[in-house]
Design a protein around this motif. Structure first.
Motif, PDB file in Angstrom:
ATOM      1  N   SER A 143       1.290   2.140  -8.443  1.00  0.00           N
ATOM      2  CA  SER A 143       0.405   3.459  -8.900  1.00  0.00           C
ATOM      3  C   SER A 143       0.962   4.577  -8.417  1.00  0.00           C
ATOM      4  O   SER A 143       0.744   5.890  -8.542  1.00  0.00           O
ATOM      5  N   GLU A 144       1.934   4.549  -7.491  1.00  0.00           N
ATOM      6  CA  GLU A 144       2.502   5.630  -6.795  1.00  0.00           C
ATOM      7  C   GLU A 144       3.527   6.222  -7.764  1.00  0.00           C
ATOM      8  O   GLU A 144       4.241   5.705  -8.157  1.00  0.00           O
ATOM      9  N   SER A 145       3.343   7.500  -8.223  1.00  0.00           N
ATOM     10  CA  SER A 145       4.189   8.013  -9.399  1.00  0.00           C
ATOM     11  C   SER A 145       5.612   8.113  -9.172  1.00  0.00           C
ATOM     12  O   SER A 145       6.267   7.847 -10.044  1.00  0.00           O
ATOM     13  N   SER A 146       5.891   8.284  -7.790  1.00  0.00           N
ATOM     14  CA  SER A 146       7.520   8.478  -7.569  1.00  0.00           C
ATOM     15  C   SER A 146       7.948   6.885  -7.719  1.00  0.00           C
ATOM     16  O   SER A 146       9.004   6.616  -7.950  1.00  0.00           O
ATOM     17  N   ALA A 147       7.290   6.066  -6.945  1.00  0.00           N
ATOM     18  CA  ALA A 147       7.590   4.542  -7.101  1.00  0.00           C
ATOM     19  C   ALA A 147       7.785   3.985  -8.602  1.00  0.00           C
ATOM     20  O   ALA A 147       8.345   3.143  -8.899  1.00  0.00           O
TER      21      ALA A 147
ATOM     22  N   THR B  59       2.567   7.720   6.963  1.00  0.00           N
ATOM     23  CA  THR B  59       2.049   8.732   6.411  1.00  0.00           C
ATOM     24  C   THR B  59       3.243   9.804   5.721  1.00  0.00           C
ATOM     25  O   THR B  59       4.288   9.505   5.752  1.00  0.00           O
ATOM     26  N   CYS B  60       2.545  10.767   5.158  1.00  0.00           N
ATOM     27  CA  CYS B  60       3.635  11.899   4.695  1.00  0.00           C
ATOM     28  C   CYS B  60       3.234  13.167   4.589  1.00  0.00           C
ATOM     29  O   CYS B  60       1.924  13.402   5.142  1.00  0.00           O
ATOM     30  N   MET B  61       3.909  14.260   4.474  1.00  0.00           N
ATOM     31  CA  MET B  61       3.296  15.588   4.433  1.00  0.00           C
ATOM     32  C   MET B  61       2.224  15.785   3.490  1.00  0.00           C
ATOM     33  O   MET B  61       1.694  17.330   3.704  1.00  0.00           O
ATOM     34  N   VAL B  62       2.079  15.268   2.740  1.00  0.00           N
ATOM     35  CA  VAL B  62       1.183  15.555   1.585  1.00  0.00           C
ATOM     36  C   VAL B  62      -0.350  15.072   1.805  1.00  0.00           C
ATOM     37  O   VAL B  62      -1.118  15.507   1.621  1.00  0.00           O
ATOM     38  N   VAL B  63      -0.120  13.787   2.324  1.00  0.00           N
ATOM     39  CA  VAL B  63      -1.548  13.069   2.440  1.00  0.00           C
ATOM     40  C   VAL B  63      -1.906  13.041   3.827  1.00  0.00           C
ATOM     41  O   VAL B  63      -3.109  12.693   4.111  1.00  0.00           O
TER      42      VAL B  63
ATOM     43  N   ALA C  11      11.242  18.055  -4.112  1.00  0.00           N
ATOM     44  CA  ALA C  11      10.629  18.986  -4.974  1.00  0.00           C
ATOM     45  C   ALA C  11       9.171  18.633  -5.198  1.00  0.00           C
ATOM     46  O   ALA C  11       8.311  19.493  -5.400  1.00  0.00           O
ATOM     47  N   LYS C  12       9.101  17.205  -5.140  1.00  0.00           N
ATOM     48  CA  LYS C  12       7.451  16.740  -5.142  1.00  0.00           C
ATOM     49  C   LYS C  12       6.602  17.482  -3.868  1.00  0.00           C
ATOM     50  O   LYS C  12       5.459  17.868  -4.086  1.00  0.00           O
ATOM     51  N   ALA C  13       7.324  17.217  -2.741  1.00  0.00           N
ATOM     52  CA  ALA C  13       6.537  17.983  -1.712  1.00  0.00           C
ATOM     53  C   ALA C  13       6.524  19.439  -1.838  1.00  0.00           C
ATOM     54  O   ALA C  13       5.414  19.997  -1.552  1.00  0.00           O
TER      55      ALA C  13
ATOM     56  N   THR D 210       3.979   2.512   2.126  1.00  0.00           N
ATOM     57  CA  THR D 210       5.010   3.204   1.965  1.00  0.00           C
ATOM     58  C   THR D 210       4.978   3.685   0.259  1.00  0.00           C
ATOM     59  O   THR D 210       4.624   2.822  -0.324  1.00  0.00           O
ATOM     60  N   CYS D 211       5.687   4.504  -0.044  1.00  0.00           N
ATOM     61  CA  CYS D 211       5.918   5.127  -1.395  1.00  0.00           C
ATOM     62  C   CYS D 211       7.306   4.565  -1.746  1.00  0.00           C
ATOM     63  O   CYS D 211       7.685   4.761  -3.005  1.00  0.00           O
ATOM     64  N   THR D 212       8.181   3.896  -0.920  1.00  0.00           N
ATOM     65  CA  THR D 212       9.207   3.365  -1.359  1.00  0.00           C
ATOM     66  C   THR D 212       9.283   1.935  -0.820  1.00  0.00           C
ATOM     67  O   THR D 212      10.306   1.268  -0.284  1.00  0.00           O
TER      68      THR D 212
ATOM     69  N   LEU E 152      10.755  15.665   6.346  1.00  0.00           N
ATOM     70  CA  LEU E 152      11.757  15.014   5.267  1.00  0.00           C
ATOM     71  C   LEU E 152      11.118  13.561   5.087  1.00  0.00           C
ATOM     72  O   LEU E 152      10.244  13.066   5.716  1.00  0.00           O
ATOM     73  N   GLY E 153      11.586  13.010   4.044  1.00  0.00           N
ATOM     74  CA  GLY E 153      11.169  11.808   3.765  1.00  0.00           C
ATOM     75  C   GLY E 153      10.138  11.710   2.371  1.00  0.00           C
ATOM     76  O   GLY E 153       9.014  11.244   2.870  1.00  0.00           O
ATOM     77  N   CYS E 154      10.449  12.457   1.383  1.00  0.00           N
ATOM     78  CA  CYS E 154       9.335  12.337   0.457  1.00  0.00           C
ATOM     79  C   CYS E 154      10.207  12.062  -0.761  1.00  0.00           C
ATOM     80  O   CYS E 154      11.011  13.363  -1.178  1.00  0.00           O
ATOM     81  N   PRO E 155      10.289  11.059  -1.391  1.00  0.00           N
ATOM     82  CA  PRO E 155       9.744   9.705  -1.061  1.00  0.00           C
ATOM     83  C   PRO E 155      10.107   9.125   0.239  1.00  0.00           C
ATOM     84  O   PRO E 155      11.286   9.754   0.643  1.00  0.00           O
ATOM     85  N   HIS E 156       9.552   8.336   0.863  1.00  0.00           N
ATOM     86  CA  HIS E 156       9.825   7.786   2.180  1.00  0.00           C
ATOM     87  C   HIS E 156      11.273   7.643   2.292  1.00  0.00           C
ATOM     88  O   HIS E 156      12.135   7.130   1.520  1.00  0.00           O
ATOM     89  N   ALA E 157      11.848   8.238   3.549  1.00  0.00           N
ATOM     90  CA  ALA E 157      13.232   7.940   3.785  1.00  0.00           C
ATOM     91  C   ALA E 157      13.667   6.582   3.958  1.00  0.00           C
ATOM     92  O   ALA E 157      13.125   5.574   4.483  1.00  0.00           O
TER      93      ALA E 157
ATOM     94  N   LEU F  63       0.758  -1.156  -0.134  1.00  0.00           N
ATOM     95  CA  LEU F  63       0.005  -0.025  -0.001  1.00  0.00           C
ATOM     96  C   LEU F  63       0.701   1.384  -0.043  1.00  0.00           C
ATOM     97  O   LEU F  63       2.008   1.288   0.610  1.00  0.00           O
ATOM     98  N   ASN F  64       0.284   2.142  -0.618  1.00  0.00           N
ATOM     99  CA  ASN F  64       0.776   3.851  -0.571  1.00  0.00           C
ATOM    100  C   ASN F  64       0.542   4.433   1.007  1.00  0.00           C
ATOM    101  O   ASN F  64      -0.205   3.882   1.755  1.00  0.00           O
ATOM    102  N   PRO F  65       1.189   5.490   1.389  1.00  0.00           N
ATOM    103  CA  PRO F  65       1.052   6.034   2.488  1.00  0.00           C
ATOM    104  C   PRO F  65      -0.478   6.477   2.754  1.00  0.00           C
ATOM    105  O   PRO F  65      -0.982   6.928   1.842  1.00  0.00           O
ATOM    106  N   PRO F  66      -0.849   6.114   3.763  1.00  0.00           N
ATOM    107  CA  PRO F  66      -2.209   6.749   4.459  1.00  0.00           C
ATOM    108  C   PRO F  66      -2.033   8.031   4.934  1.00  0.00           C
ATOM    109  O   PRO F  66      -1.017   8.730   5.154  1.00  0.00           O
TER     110      PRO F  66
HETATM  111 FE1  F3S Z   1       5.821   9.625  -0.853  1.00  0.00          FE
HETATM  112 FE2  F3S Z   1       3.992  11.335  -0.002  1.00  0.00          FE
HETATM  113 FE3  F3S Z   1       6.132  12.253  -1.125  1.00  0.00          FE
HETATM  114  S1  F3S Z   1       3.591   9.477  -0.765  1.00  0.00           S
HETATM  115  S2  F3S Z   1       6.513  10.522  -2.743  1.00  0.00           S
HETATM  116  S3  F3S Z   1       6.287  11.093   0.719  1.00  0.00           S
HETATM  117  S4  F3S Z   1       4.111  13.175  -1.429  1.00  0.00           S
END
Ligand code: F3S
Length: 395
Positions: free
Chosen positions: A138-142, A349-353, A369-371, A119-121, A291-296, A79-82
């Motif tokens: 489906s996670e674009s960075s992955a 989770t992450c700072m965007v979702v 830059a994604k974040a 996780t997105c990684t 920090l951690g976008c994508p997950h660290a 799964l991707n981040p909740p």
């Molecule tokens: Fe992952 Fe969230 Fe960035 S899903 S790629 S940490 S926006």
């Protein structure tokens, strides 16, 4: 689209409702994209997990699918981040009602056999396809990472398409599953060495330039896997890049045929600097460094632990990662060092979702830059974009 006898039976509901609904999605996607048939996959990665993005309708859809109990994921699926740290949401200040709904969503996915490694990684924690494997992520960075760094083959699937593929074990054969669609169409000549947040800035510039195309990078220094995941995430957010080639590094760079690319672009240190500055939206100081976008990765957490060891952090600090990487960070003592300095290693989770806009934060410091691209639009907050060492301030 051609279907085998077994696939026809799946469409007719002979294997249960969940498989029938999943086949409906795959056949519709196959027809839209002109796929000649379905192809077996070895792995799936499913987005559409945060309650913030899929809401009540998404939760009901998943619970309905899971209640049928006739089907489970047929391949390794994660799964991707909740929208919350699933275990530690209370201590971190996540709203209770949101956290309860969030756990219900993840439980429904779990009932469908999708591993609750959020996780997105996923390529850092056991969902690791091999070269030329057909997969549905489906996670674009992955997607950018597995296509470009591992050489597996996936399109940028939507969450429902990847979930359907996980349940059926197949995906429509089109796009990046074919070698001829994996050639470069833009050559990017970078004339300066890059480090840290420079990679995100480069990805941001080129994503805008190439859209859904395939860039081919020539860079004077050798990026590591953390740089490559940062670059891919940025490419996939300012554009919709699913695959890039890094000369002398990515597995397929020799078959990318850059000599046939329609366009070329030169990138200088001034371009990188200007983009780094543009990604910062305020001159205020960040109140949350995220920090951690994508997950660290573990190495990224170790780097932060070294920076903050023995000091007291002025702003709040979250390092977002998977539960598996955090377990390693715990054992290595990195989590304790970061917590003693006042920071947190946040799981899932992450700072965007996450609903950070409802948690009292106004300015978010990011090295991704994604974040930087998404936090203002999805959370309505300002961002400061910089390297980790510059973002974290001490008392
Ligand atoms: Fe992952 Fe969230 Fe960035 S899903 S790629 S940490 S926006």
């Amino acid at each position: 689209m051609y279907l085998t006898n077994e696939e026809e039976k799946m469409c007719n509901g002979e294997f249960g409702e969940t498989i029938r609904k999943s086949m409906d999605i795959l056949v519709a996607l196959g027809d839209i994209y002109g796929a000649p048939k379905l192809v077996d996959i070895t792995s799936a990665q499913v987005s559409g997990v945060s309650y913030k993005t899929i809401g009540e309708a998404g939760l009901e859809y998943l619970q309905d699918l899971a209640s049928d109990k006739t089907a489970q994921a047929r391949v390794n699926s994660t799964l991707n981040p909740p929208g919350t740290d699933l275990d530690n949401w209370k201590a971190l200040g996540f709203p209770e009602e949101f956290a309860i709904k969030q756990n219900q969503i993840v439980d429904a996915y779990g009932a469908l056999g999708i591993t609750k490694t959020c996780t997105c990684t996923p390529y850092l924690v056991g969902n690791v396809p091999r070269f030329q494997n057909h997969i549905s992520w489906s996670e674009s960075s992955a997607v950018a990472f597995v296509n470009s760094v591992i050489g597996a083959r996936t399109n940028r699937e939507g969450g429902p398409g990847a979930l359907a593929a996980a349940i059926v074990g197949k995906t429509p054969l089109h796009g990046f599953h074919f070698e001829e669609n994996r050639f470069a169409n833009l050559v990017v000549d970078v004339d300066c060495e890059l480090k840290g947040a420079d990679f995100g800035a480069l990805g941001y510039i080129i994503g805008q330039e190439v859209g859904s195309g395939v860039p081919y990078f020539k860079i004077p220094n050798i990026p590591d896997n953390n740089d490559l995941k940062t670059l891919g995430a940025a490419l996939a957010s300012s554009g919709s890049v699913a695959l890039y080639h890094m000369e002398n590094i990515t597995p397929e760079y020799k078959v990318a045929k850059p000599e046939n690319a329609e366009d070329k672009i030169a990138i200088s240190s001034e371009d990188i600097l200007a983009t780094r500055e543009k990604l910062t939206t305020t001159d205020k100081e960040a109140d949350l460094i995220c920090l951690g976008c994508p997950h660290a990765s573990l190495e990224e957490i170790k780097k932060v632990a070294r920076i903050v060891q023995g000091k007291t952090i002025k702003n709040k600090l979250w390092i977002c990662t998977s539960i598996s990487v955090k377990a390693s960070a715990d054992r290595m003592g990195f989590t304790q060092i970061i917590e003693e300095a006042g920071g947190n290693v946040v799981c899932d989770t992450c700072m965007v979702v996450a609903p950070i806009e409802d948690m009292g934060f106004e300015v978010i410091g990011v090295n991704s830059a994604k974040a930087a691209n998404y936090v203002p639009s999805m959370c309505g907050l300002d961002v400061v974009y910089d390297d980790v060492d510059n973002l974290i301030k001490f008392i």
